[in-house]
Scaffold this motif. Structure first.
Motif, PDB file in Angstrom:
ATOM      1  N   ASP A  27       0.703  -1.231   0.081  1.00 33.28           N
ATOM      2  CA  ASP A  27       0.053   0.195   0.104  1.00 33.28           C
ATOM      3  C   ASP A  27       0.999   1.360  -0.079  1.00 33.28           C
ATOM      4  O   ASP A  27       0.611   2.215  -0.639  1.00 33.28           O
ATOM      5  CB  ASP A  27      -0.997   0.075   1.338  1.00 33.28           C
ATOM      6  CG  ASP A  27      -1.985  -1.102   1.192  1.00 33.28           C
ATOM      7  OD1 ASP A  27      -2.604  -1.467   0.284  1.00 33.28           O
ATOM      8  OD2 ASP A  27      -2.177  -1.616   2.075  1.00 33.28           O
ATOM      9  N   GLY A  28       1.905   1.173   0.737  1.00 29.67           N
ATOM     10  CA  GLY A  28       2.762   2.278   1.078  1.00 29.67           C
ATOM     11  C   GLY A  28       3.551   2.775  -0.258  1.00 29.67           C
ATOM     12  O   GLY A  28       3.721   3.845  -0.841  1.00 29.67           O
ATOM     13  N   ALA A  29       3.891   1.621  -0.931  1.00 34.49           N
ATOM     14  CA  ALA A  29       4.719   1.700  -2.263  1.00 34.49           C
ATOM     15  C   ALA A  29       3.960   2.608  -3.391  1.00 34.49           C
ATOM     16  O   ALA A  29       4.163   3.250  -4.045  1.00 34.49           O
ATOM     17  CB  ALA A  29       4.940   0.489  -2.880  1.00 34.49           C
ATOM     18  N   ARG A  30       2.641   2.336  -3.233  1.00 35.24           N
ATOM     19  CA  ARG A  30       1.624   2.970  -4.184  1.00 35.24           C
ATOM     20  C   ARG A  30       1.265   4.524  -3.693  1.00 35.24           C
ATOM     21  O   ARG A  30       1.031   5.294  -4.526  1.00 35.24           O
ATOM     22  CB  ARG A  30       0.452   2.179  -4.373  1.00 35.24           C
ATOM     23  CG  ARG A  30       0.256   1.241  -5.544  1.00 35.24           C
ATOM     24  CD  ARG A  30      -1.024   0.701  -5.744  1.00 35.24           C
ATOM     25  NE  ARG A  30      -1.415   0.321  -7.163  1.00 35.24           N
ATOM     26  CZ  ARG A  30      -2.364  -0.379  -7.733  1.00 35.24           C
ATOM     27  NH1 ARG A  30      -3.361  -0.495  -6.996  1.00 35.24           N
ATOM     28  NH2 ARG A  30      -2.277  -0.696  -8.975  1.00 35.24           N
ATOM     29  N   ALA A  31       1.096   4.742  -2.294  1.00 27.98           N
ATOM     30  CA  ALA A  31       0.755   5.735  -1.928  1.00 27.98           C
ATOM     31  C   ALA A  31       1.877   6.631  -1.695  1.00 27.98           C
ATOM     32  O   ALA A  31       1.516   7.868  -1.349  1.00 27.98           O
ATOM     33  CB  ALA A  31      -0.037   5.555  -0.468  1.00 27.98           C
ATOM     34  N   GLN A  76      16.411  -2.770   9.263  1.00 28.14           N
ATOM     35  CA  GLN A  76      16.982  -2.280   8.206  1.00 28.14           C
ATOM     36  C   GLN A  76      16.069  -1.530   7.380  1.00 28.14           C
ATOM     37  O   GLN A  76      14.723  -2.176   7.437  1.00 28.14           O
ATOM     38  CB  GLN A  76      17.913  -3.286   7.353  1.00 28.14           C
ATOM     39  CG  GLN A  76      19.322  -3.492   8.007  1.00 28.14           C
ATOM     40  CD  GLN A  76      19.842  -4.548   7.056  1.00 28.14           C
ATOM     41  OE1 GLN A  76      19.553  -5.713   6.943  1.00 28.14           O
ATOM     42  NE2 GLN A  76      21.148  -4.242   6.737  1.00 28.14           N
ATOM     43  N   VAL A  77      16.072  -0.804   6.419  1.00 24.13           N
ATOM     44  CA  VAL A  77      15.209  -0.388   5.498  1.00 24.13           C
ATOM     45  C   VAL A  77      15.601  -0.049   4.186  1.00 24.13           C
ATOM     46  O   VAL A  77      16.810   0.258   3.619  1.00 24.13           O
ATOM     47  CB  VAL A  77      14.742   1.231   5.910  1.00 24.13           C
ATOM     48  CG1 VAL A  77      13.755   1.989   4.869  1.00 24.13           C
ATOM     49  CG2 VAL A  77      14.017   1.230   7.310  1.00 24.13           C
ATOM     50  N   THR A  78      14.678  -0.601   3.275  1.00 26.81           N
ATOM     51  CA  THR A  78      15.052  -0.825   1.882  1.00 26.81           C
ATOM     52  C   THR A  78      14.754   0.466   1.027  1.00 26.81           C
ATOM     53  O   THR A  78      13.401   0.737   1.292  1.00 26.81           O
ATOM     54  CB  THR A  78      14.644  -2.136   1.206  1.00 26.81           C
ATOM     55  OG1 THR A  78      15.077  -3.224   1.804  1.00 26.81           O
ATOM     56  CG2 THR A  78      14.905  -2.070  -0.233  1.00 26.81           C
ATOM     57  N   LEU A  79      15.307   1.041   0.389  1.00 28.33           N
ATOM     58  CA  LEU A  79      15.276   2.242  -0.430  1.00 28.33           C
ATOM     59  C   LEU A  79      15.300   1.888  -1.868  1.00 28.33           C
ATOM     60  O   LEU A  79      16.048   1.586  -2.281  1.00 28.33           O
ATOM     61  CB  LEU A  79      16.028   3.451  -0.056  1.00 28.33           C
ATOM     62  CG  LEU A  79      16.409   3.758   1.290  1.00 28.33           C
ATOM     63  CD1 LEU A  79      17.436   4.762   1.508  1.00 28.33           C
ATOM     64  CD2 LEU A  79      15.157   4.249   2.064  1.00 28.33           C
ATOM     65  N   GLY A  80      13.822   2.031  -2.313  1.00 29.96           N
ATOM     66  CA  GLY A  80      13.744   1.748  -3.835  1.00 29.96           C
ATOM     67  C   GLY A  80      13.756   3.217  -4.553  1.00 29.96           C
ATOM     68  O   GLY A  80      14.586   3.558  -4.897  1.00 29.96           O
ATOM     69  N   SER A  81      12.353   3.295  -4.782  1.00 31.41           N
ATOM     70  CA  SER A  81      11.960   4.476  -5.847  1.00 31.41           C
ATOM     71  C   SER A  81      12.755   5.789  -5.469  1.00 31.41           C
ATOM     72  O   SER A  81      13.271   6.509  -6.558  1.00 31.41           O
ATOM     73  CB  SER A  81      10.737   4.872  -5.669  1.00 31.41           C
ATOM     74  OG  SER A  81       9.776   3.602  -6.266  1.00 31.41           O
ATOM     75  N   ALA A 138      14.744  -4.749 -11.122  1.00 33.85           N
ATOM     76  CA  ALA A 138      14.796  -4.525 -12.261  1.00 33.85           C
ATOM     77  C   ALA A 138      13.532  -5.239 -13.257  1.00 33.85           C
ATOM     78  O   ALA A 138      13.281  -6.465 -12.970  1.00 33.85           O
ATOM     79  CB  ALA A 138      15.995  -5.326 -12.622  1.00 33.85           C
ATOM     80  N   LYS A 139      13.155  -4.420 -14.113  1.00 33.23           N
ATOM     81  CA  LYS A 139      12.516  -5.006 -15.283  1.00 33.23           C
ATOM     82  C   LYS A 139      13.101  -4.782 -16.546  1.00 33.23           C
ATOM     83  O   LYS A 139      13.385  -3.762 -17.024  1.00 33.23           O
ATOM     84  CB  LYS A 139      11.088  -4.193 -15.381  1.00 33.23           C
ATOM     85  CG  LYS A 139       9.824  -4.864 -14.919  1.00 33.23           C
ATOM     86  CD  LYS A 139       8.667  -3.844 -15.106  1.00 33.23           C
ATOM     87  CE  LYS A 139       7.377  -4.576 -14.389  1.00 33.23           C
ATOM     88  NZ  LYS A 139       6.324  -3.662 -14.552  1.00 33.23           N
ATOM     89  N   GLN A 149       6.409   1.650 -12.969  1.00 33.25           N
ATOM     90  CA  GLN A 149       7.174   2.846 -13.870  1.00 33.25           C
ATOM     91  C   GLN A 149       8.590   2.440 -14.082  1.00 33.25           C
ATOM     92  O   GLN A 149       9.333   1.701 -13.271  1.00 33.25           O
ATOM     93  CB  GLN A 149       7.000   3.939 -13.269  1.00 33.25           C
ATOM     94  CG  GLN A 149       5.666   4.685 -13.095  1.00 33.25           C
ATOM     95  CD  GLN A 149       5.760   5.921 -12.118  1.00 33.25           C
ATOM     96  OE1 GLN A 149       6.703   6.888 -12.341  1.00 33.25           O
ATOM     97  NE2 GLN A 149       4.502   6.467 -11.514  1.00 33.25           N
ATOM     98  N   ASP A 150       8.938   2.567 -15.417  1.00 36.43           N
ATOM     99  CA  ASP A 150      10.137   2.363 -15.887  1.00 36.43           C
ATOM    100  C   ASP A 150      11.144   3.428 -15.838  1.00 36.43           C
ATOM    101  O   ASP A 150      10.999   4.521 -16.424  1.00 36.43           O
ATOM    102  CB  ASP A 150      10.184   1.702 -17.386  1.00 36.43           C
ATOM    103  CG  ASP A 150      11.299   1.355 -18.014  1.00 36.43           C
ATOM    104  OD1 ASP A 150      12.715   1.824 -17.334  1.00 36.43           O
ATOM    105  OD2 ASP A 150      11.523   0.914 -18.846  1.00 36.43           O
ATOM    106  N   SER A 151      12.275   3.436 -14.981  1.00 35.50           N
ATOM    107  CA  SER A 151      13.003   4.738 -14.945  1.00 35.50           C
ATOM    108  C   SER A 151      13.883   4.774 -16.060  1.00 35.50           C
ATOM    109  O   SER A 151      14.780   5.926 -16.234  1.00 35.50           O
ATOM    110  CB  SER A 151      13.899   4.576 -13.664  1.00 35.50           C
ATOM    111  OG  SER A 151      14.952   3.576 -14.045  1.00 35.50           O
TER     112      SER A 151
END
Length: 242
Positions: A53-57, A99-104, A131-132, A143-145
């Protein structure tokens, strides 16, 4: 190599997706903390908790679930999903994340992430490299960076990141084996990196192959929930490593 079971959360429930597709959601347990307790009971020491939910919000949504898992078990929790501000990051640590993972955010605000690395240290932060088609995917993988995954990891390793969680989105939830070639390429260029394999780990063979490559840890999700890997097998492996 450390085995890290995964708990993905939507609406406070333990779910799994396929290839990150929210439409493929399958609920496995309404009470994630019970799942975490089962992992702990099997002798596992770590858990990977993702706030979908957080990833989207774009902000933490399921902090309460994180806190329940962290306070009601002795598991070391790696938490990710929705970390966009220092308030989010501090909330995750305050709720018990080890630990916290930082993505976007590492794609969107690299300078901010560099500041966090200086403030919180390399032991507490994990770079999420999802990775996509070998390009970094962001915002819940939707989304593709356009960034090459290996270039992205090298750049952040040079900034001081020691832990990288690399998920091949095409493998995620497919129960068809991990992205061993990609992990080999990464570790060939960055042999000192603590690489966490994620996506497609389905069998003990997969686990042994990830370990042989030099991965520090492997995240296991759907294979547990679909009974492809039993907690007994994982417990036996962890005991062998001691």
């Amino acid at each position: 190599m450390i085995l890290v079971p995964a708990i993905d959360i939507i609406n406070g429930q333990c779910v799994r997706l396929t290839k990150g597709d929210y439409g493929s959601k399958k609920v496995y347990n309404e009470f994630p903390v019970e799942v975490a307790k089962a992992f702990e009971g099997a002798g596992l020491t770590h858990v990977h908790v993702v706030d979908l939910d957080g990833a989207r919000a774009k902000h933490i949504v399921n902090a309460k679930v994180l806190e329940q898992i962290a306070t009601q078990t002795s598991l070391q929790v790696d938490f990710g999903g929705g970390i966009k501000t220092e308030t989010d990051l501090q909330t995750a640590f305050d709720c018990g994340a080890s630990q916290v993972t930082l993505g976007s955010v590492a794609v969107i605000e690299p300078e901010l992430v560099r500041e966090w690395l200086e403030k919180f240290g390399a032991e507490q932060l994990i770079l999420g490299a999802d990775a996509k088609n070998r390009r970094i995917a962001t915002h819940g993988w939707e989304q593709d960076s356009g960034l090459d995954v290996i270039d992205f990891i090298i750049e952040y390793a040079q900034k001081g990141f020691e832990y990288v969680l690399c998920t091949d989105v095409a493998k995620d939830g497919m129960l068809a084996g991990p992205s061993l070639e990609l992990y080999y390429e990464i570790l060939e260029q960055l042999p000192e990196l603590s690489l966490i394999a994620s996506g497609g780990v389905t069998s003990m063979d997969d686990i042994y192959q990830c370990a042989e490559l030099g991965c520090t840890a492997a995240i296991i999700g759907k294979a547990i929930y679909e009974n492809k890997l039993s907690l007994k097998e994982l417990e036996r492996y962890q005991t062998e490593q001691m």
